[in-house]
Design a protein around this motif. Structure first.
Motif, PDB file in Angstrom:
ATOM      1  N   PRO A  84       0.770  -1.248   0.000  1.00  0.00           N
ATOM      2  CA  PRO A  84       0.000   0.000   0.000  1.00  0.00           C
ATOM      3  C   PRO A  84       0.799   1.295   0.000  1.00  0.00           C
ATOM      4  CG  PRO A  84       0.113  -0.866   2.225  1.00  0.00           C
ATOM      5  CD  PRO A  84       0.814  -1.873   1.343  1.00  0.00           C
ATOM      6  N   LYS A  85       2.128   1.226   0.066  1.00  0.00           N
ATOM      7  CA  LYS A  85       2.907   2.453   0.266  1.00  0.00           C
ATOM      8  C   LYS A  85       4.069   2.559  -0.720  1.00  0.00           C
ATOM      9  CE  LYS A  85       0.512   4.327   3.477  1.00  0.00           C
ATOM     10  NZ  LYS A  85      -0.079   5.661   3.257  1.00  0.00           N
ATOM     11  N   ALA A  86       4.734   3.731  -0.698  1.00  0.00           N
ATOM     12  CA  ALA A  86       5.814   4.023  -1.641  1.00  0.00           C
ATOM     13  C   ALA A  86       7.140   3.403  -1.231  1.00  0.00           C
ATOM     14  CB  ALA A  86       5.985   5.534  -1.793  1.00  0.00           C
ATOM     15  N   ILE A  87       7.326   3.201   0.070  1.00  0.00           N
ATOM     16  CA  ILE A  87       8.585   2.637   0.573  1.00  0.00           C
ATOM     17  C   ILE A  87       8.269   1.623   1.665  1.00  0.00           C
ATOM     18  CG2 ILE A  87       9.790   4.792   0.085  1.00  0.00           C
ATOM     19  CD1 ILE A  87       9.893   5.326   3.102  1.00  0.00           C
ATOM     20  N   CYS A  88       9.287   0.872   2.065  1.00  0.00           N
ATOM     21  CA  CYS A  88       9.184  -0.009   3.225  1.00  0.00           C
ATOM     22  C   CYS A  88       9.959   0.624   4.381  1.00  0.00           C
ATOM     23  CB  CYS A  88       9.766  -1.390   2.925  1.00  0.00           C
ATOM     24  SG  CYS A  88       8.954  -2.276   1.580  1.00  0.00           S
ATOM     25  N   THR A  89       9.376   0.587   5.571  1.00  0.00           N
ATOM     26  CA  THR A  89      10.012   1.133   6.768  1.00  0.00           C
ATOM     27  C   THR A  89      10.047   0.035   7.825  1.00  0.00           C
ATOM     28  OG1 THR A  89       7.858   2.020   7.480  1.00  0.00           O
ATOM     29  CG2 THR A  89       9.334   3.516   6.300  1.00  0.00           C
ATOM     30  N   SER A  90      11.229  -0.482   8.113  1.00  0.00           N
ATOM     31  CA  SER A  90      11.375  -1.648   8.988  1.00  0.00           C
ATOM     32  C   SER A  90      12.094  -1.246  10.273  1.00  0.00           C
ATOM     33  CB  SER A  90      12.130  -2.756   8.253  1.00  0.00           C
ATOM     34  OG  SER A  90      11.403  -3.121   7.083  1.00  0.00           O
ATOM     35  N   VAL A  91      11.353  -1.259  11.383  1.00  0.00           N
ATOM     36  CA  VAL A  91      11.826  -0.733  12.662  1.00  0.00           C
ATOM     37  C   VAL A  91      12.234  -1.870  13.593  1.00  0.00           C
ATOM     38  CG1 VAL A  91      11.206   0.691  14.662  1.00  0.00           C
ATOM     39  CG2 VAL A  91      10.256   1.234  12.402  1.00  0.00           C
ATOM     40  N   ASN A  92      13.392  -1.757  14.206  1.00  0.00           N
ATOM     41  CA  ASN A  92      13.867  -2.665  15.256  1.00  0.00           C
ATOM     42  C   ASN A  92      13.841  -4.131  14.832  1.00  0.00           C
ATOM     43  OD1 ASN A  92      14.346  -0.430  16.849  1.00  0.00           O
ATOM     44  ND2 ASN A  92      12.395  -0.555  17.920  1.00  0.00           N
ATOM     45  N   GLU A  93      12.883  -4.925  15.322  1.00  0.00           N
ATOM     46  CA  GLU A  93      12.855  -6.355  15.016  1.00  0.00           C
ATOM     47  C   GLU A  93      12.259  -6.676  13.652  1.00  0.00           C
ATOM     48  OE1 GLU A  93       9.110  -5.937  17.756  1.00  0.00           O
ATOM     49  OE2 GLU A  93      10.999  -4.880  17.388  1.00  0.00           O
ATOM     50  N   VAL A  94      11.771  -5.664  12.946  1.00  0.00           N
ATOM     51  CA  VAL A  94      11.258  -5.912  11.599  1.00  0.00           C
ATOM     52  C   VAL A  94      12.436  -6.122  10.653  1.00  0.00           C
ATOM     53  CG1 VAL A  94       9.870  -5.048   9.688  1.00  0.00           C
ATOM     54  CG2 VAL A  94       9.184  -4.579  12.038  1.00  0.00           C
ATOM     55  N   ILE A  95      12.445  -7.255   9.980  1.00  0.00           N
ATOM     56  CA  ILE A  95      13.529  -7.603   9.061  1.00  0.00           C
ATOM     57  C   ILE A  95      13.396  -6.824   7.763  1.00  0.00           C
ATOM     58  CG2 ILE A  95      14.495  -9.478   7.671  1.00  0.00           C
ATOM     59  CD1 ILE A  95      13.548 -11.397   9.938  1.00  0.00           C
ATOM     60  N   CYS A  96      12.196  -6.841   7.198  1.00  0.00           N
ATOM     61  CA  CYS A  96      11.964  -6.171   5.919  1.00  0.00           C
ATOM     62  C   CYS A  96      10.464  -6.039   5.674  1.00  0.00           C
ATOM     63  CB  CYS A  96      12.611  -6.943   4.757  1.00  0.00           C
ATOM     64  SG  CYS A  96      12.014  -8.634   4.542  1.00  0.00           S
ATOM     65  N   HIS A  97      10.114  -5.205   4.688  1.00  0.00           N
ATOM     66  CA  HIS A  97       8.744  -5.042   4.191  1.00  0.00           C
ATOM     67  C   HIS A  97       7.786  -4.441   5.221  1.00  0.00           C
ATOM     68  CE1 HIS A  97       9.866  -8.597   1.330  1.00  0.00           C
ATOM     69  NE2 HIS A  97      10.442  -7.454   0.970  1.00  0.00           N
ATOM     70  N   GLY A  98       8.328  -3.690   6.170  1.00  0.00           N
ATOM     71  CA  GLY A  98       7.456  -2.992   7.105  1.00  0.00           C
ATOM     72  C   GLY A  98       6.626  -1.945   6.385  1.00  0.00           C
ATOM     73  N   ILE A  99       5.340  -1.851   6.729  1.00  0.00           N
ATOM     74  CA  ILE A  99       4.428  -0.901   6.082  1.00  0.00           C
ATOM     75  C   ILE A  99       4.432   0.407   6.871  1.00  0.00           C
ATOM     76  CG2 ILE A  99       2.038  -0.467   5.417  1.00  0.00           C
ATOM     77  CD1 ILE A  99       1.636  -3.503   5.256  1.00  0.00           C
ATOM     78  N   PRO A 100       4.714   1.539   6.224  1.00  0.00           N
ATOM     79  CA  PRO A 100       4.666   2.821   6.925  1.00  0.00           C
ATOM     80  C   PRO A 100       3.284   3.063   7.552  1.00  0.00           C
ATOM     81  CG  PRO A 100       5.756   3.065   4.806  1.00  0.00           C
ATOM     82  CD  PRO A 100       5.178   1.681   4.834  1.00  0.00           C
ATOM     83  N   ASP A 101       3.295   3.526   8.805  1.00  0.00           N
ATOM     84  CA  ASP A 101       2.021   3.718   9.487  1.00  0.00           C
ATOM     85  C   ASP A 101       2.116   4.866  10.473  1.00  0.00           C
ATOM     86  OD1 ASP A 101       3.308   2.712  11.771  1.00  0.00           O
ATOM     87  OD2 ASP A 101       2.464   0.707  11.567  1.00  0.00           O
ATOM     88  N   SER A 102       1.180   4.897  11.414  1.00  0.00           N
ATOM     89  CA  SER A 102       1.043   6.043  12.323  1.00  0.00           C
ATOM     90  C   SER A 102       1.980   5.981  13.523  1.00  0.00           C
ATOM     91  CB  SER A 102      -0.404   6.117  12.826  1.00  0.00           C
ATOM     92  OG  SER A 102      -0.736   4.929  13.552  1.00  0.00           O
ATOM     93  N   ARG A 103       2.780   4.943  13.659  1.00  0.00           N
ATOM     94  CA  ARG A 103       3.657   4.839  14.828  1.00  0.00           C
ATOM     95  C   ARG A 103       4.798   5.855  14.732  1.00  0.00           C
ATOM     96  NH1 ARG A 103       8.643   2.958  16.207  1.00  0.00           N
ATOM     97  NH2 ARG A 103       8.914   2.045  18.295  1.00  0.00           N
ATOM     98  N   PRO A 104       4.960   6.721  15.736  1.00  0.00           N
ATOM     99  CA  PRO A 104       6.112   7.633  15.735  1.00  0.00           C
ATOM    100  C   PRO A 104       7.390   6.861  16.059  1.00  0.00           C
ATOM    101  CG  PRO A 104       4.349   8.417  17.193  1.00  0.00           C
ATOM    102  CD  PRO A 104       4.052   6.994  16.862  1.00  0.00           C
ATOM    103  N   LEU A 105       8.473   7.215  15.418  1.00  0.00           N
ATOM    104  CA  LEU A 105       9.764   6.642  15.783  1.00  0.00           C
ATOM    105  C   LEU A 105      10.138   7.113  17.183  1.00  0.00           C
ATOM    106  CD1 LEU A 105      11.754   7.077  12.445  1.00  0.00           C
ATOM    107  CD2 LEU A 105      10.748   4.971  13.363  1.00  0.00           C
TER     108      LEU A 105
END
Length: 329
Positions: free
Chosen positions: A144-165
């Protein structure tokens, strides 16, 4: 919620709203993950809370003037481009790669505590369009998004969402653009605020692993040399190398049938030749290399909840070595 928090506080009922705020019932959202965390001693995650999905905003528009890949409307990629490029194809791919590198830099400059991954996606989306390119992940097999954003334990393909870094996070931004008929792919892991020494070391070694993999690319050598070099360096530092996801051939197609393993796989006997183009994108983990998949069908996380870091370049095999393509001019 970590295992220690579960011990101190009652879990929601199976049919109650999940504690993470996703709006789903607890049994459909975090019940399984919380159960695994309690059994595996999840509180030993450097005091971090396990990541939880946030709210995903509607898909962003792309002007009709931007050339689109074959899956932009249907979500189903059709063409399988060739792996070895002609000089003209390589020139177009090189220009697309410069654009991808710029988008990665611009998006990375926005990383800071408090910004949401959705806001970073918006920045990357806008810069991609400004460069006359299409954001390749958008609607690729429904992403659903233009890029993948993978935070901490996420290996890959994280979906950008409303969580603040949050201060102390690490986040991988994976950028792919489609321009002049070519896809170009790169990524980097960024430190968010003040990251602990262990996290900084993981990110540093992940970047070194990419360099090790690139360093063995040369014509006449088997593809397996890449994973052999990466795995040796990661193992030397006590880290795992994810096996479920790999690098890939790239060009007219986002992914070709060519696969670039980041661990040593002697069965990969294809010999590198001039004009061959592909990505190298090792995913390096603090603990196990095994992964789990969230219910969204995209977000891959480490099975033990420990962090993962990744760096990526698109490269081309030359007559006497390798050219890294995803760099700004």
């Amino acid at each position: 919620m970590s295992g220690s928090e579960l011990a101190a506080h009652a879990r929601p009922g199976r049919n109650d709203p999940c504690w993470c705020g996703s709006g789903q019932k607890y049994k459909k959202c975090h019940l399984d993950a919380d159960s695994r965390g309690a059994l595996q001693g999840a509180p030993a995650r450097n005091g971090r809370r396990p990541l939880a999905p946030g709210v995903v905003s509607p898909r962003r528009a792309v002007p009709a003037t931007i050339a689109r890949p074959d899956y932009a409307v249907s979500g189903r990629p059709r063409a399988q481009g060739k792996d070895v490029k002609t000089p003209d194809e390589l020139a177009r791919l090189r220009r697309a790669c410069r654009a991808a590198a710029r988008v990665l830099r611009v998006a990375g400059e926005a990383v800071r505590p408090g910004i949401t991954t959705d806001a970073i996606d918006e920045i990357a989306h806008a810069e991609t369009l400004r460069l006359g390119a299409y954001p390749s992940p958008l609607n690729y097999r429904g992403f659903p998004k233009a890029i993948c954003t993978s935070v901490n334990e996420v290996i890959c393909h994280g979906i950008p969402d409303s969580r603040p870094l949050e201060d102390g996070d690490i986040v991988n931004l994976d950028i792919t653009v489609f321009r002049e008929g070519m896809h170009a792919d790169c990524s980097a892991t960024f430190l968010v605020g003040s990251v602990d020494p262990e996290g900084r070391r993981l990110v540093q070694v992940a970047q070194e692993c990419l360099a090790k993999g690139i360093g063995v690319v040369r014509p006449g050598r088997p593809i397996s040399d890449i994973g052999k070099a990466i795995e040796a360096h990661a193992s030397r530092h006590g880290y795992g190398v994810v096996r479920s996801y790999c690098g890939h051939g790239i060009g007219e197609s986002f992914h070709t049938s060519l696969q670039i393993a980041h661990h040593y796989d002697p069965s990969l006997k294809r010999v590198m030749e001039p004009g061959l183009t592909f990505t190298i994108e090792p995913m390096i983990t603090e603990g196990t290399w095994e992964d789990l998949l969230w219910d969204d069908g995209w977000t891959a996380v480490t099975a033990d909840g420990k962090r993962s870091a990744q760096f990526e370049h698109t490269v081309a095999v030359t007559e006497d070595g390798v050219e890294v393509l995803t760099v700004e001019e």
